[in-house]
Design a protein around this motif. Structure first.
Motif, short mmCIF file in Angstrom:
data_model
loop_
_atom_site.label_atom_id
_atom_site.label_comp_id
_atom_site.label_asym_id
_atom_site.label_seq_id
_atom_site.Cartn_x
_atom_site.Cartn_y
_atom_site.Cartn_z
N GLY A 168 8.54 21.74 38.21
CA GLY A 168 8.62 21.01 36.94
C GLY A 168 9.73 21.54 36.05
O GLY A 168 10.50 20.76 35.47
N VAL A 169 9.84 22.84 35.96
CA VAL A 169 10.90 23.45 35.14
C VAL A 169 12.27 23.09 35.70
O VAL A 169 13.20 22.78 34.95
N LYS A 183 -0.04 26.68 41.79
CA LYS A 183 0.22 26.33 40.40
C LYS A 183 1.59 26.84 39.96
O LYS A 183 2.32 26.15 39.25
N ARG A 184 1.94 28.04 40.38
CA ARG A 184 3.24 28.60 40.04
C ARG A 184 4.39 27.80 40.66
O ARG A 184 5.40 27.56 40.03
N ALA A 231 4.27 24.63 41.54
CA ALA A 231 4.32 23.33 40.86
C ALA A 231 4.98 23.46 39.49
O ALA A 231 5.80 22.61 39.11
N SER A 232 4.68 24.51 38.76
CA SER A 232 5.32 24.69 37.45
C SER A 232 6.80 24.99 37.60
O SER A 232 7.62 24.55 36.80
N ALA A 233 7.18 25.73 38.64
CA ALA A 233 8.59 26.02 38.88
C ALA A 233 9.36 24.74 39.20
O ALA A 233 10.48 24.53 38.73
#
Length: 75
Positions: free
Chosen positions: A14-15, A7-8, A10-12
């Motif tokens: 995205g950012v 999840k981390r 994937a969020s990185a």
């Protein structure tokens, strides 16, 4: 723990994609023309057009963005 890390990551990603889009848009709306800055004020229109073609500034914005992101991914 593995799901947390995924999840981390994937969020990185995205950012980073959002940041790349914001930086690209800021480059597009800047009033300064990078080709004129590179070639100088006395450059002919032919040289300006050739340099814009070489750098890809004559392509549609979507293609420029894809090239920009591809360049970021490749380093």
């Amino acid at each position: 723990m593995t799901t947390f890390i995924l999840k981390r990551i994937a969020s990185a990603i995205g950012v980073l994609l959002v940041l790349a889009a914001v930086l690209f848009l800021l480059q597009q709306v800047t009033p300064a023309d990078p080709v004129h800055a590179m070639l100088g004020a006395n450059a002919s229109e032919e040289k300006i057009a050739a340099k814009k073609h070489e750098l890809g500034y004559d392509r549609p914005v979507i293609q420029q963005y894809v090239t920009y992101v591809t360049g970021i991914v490749h380093g």
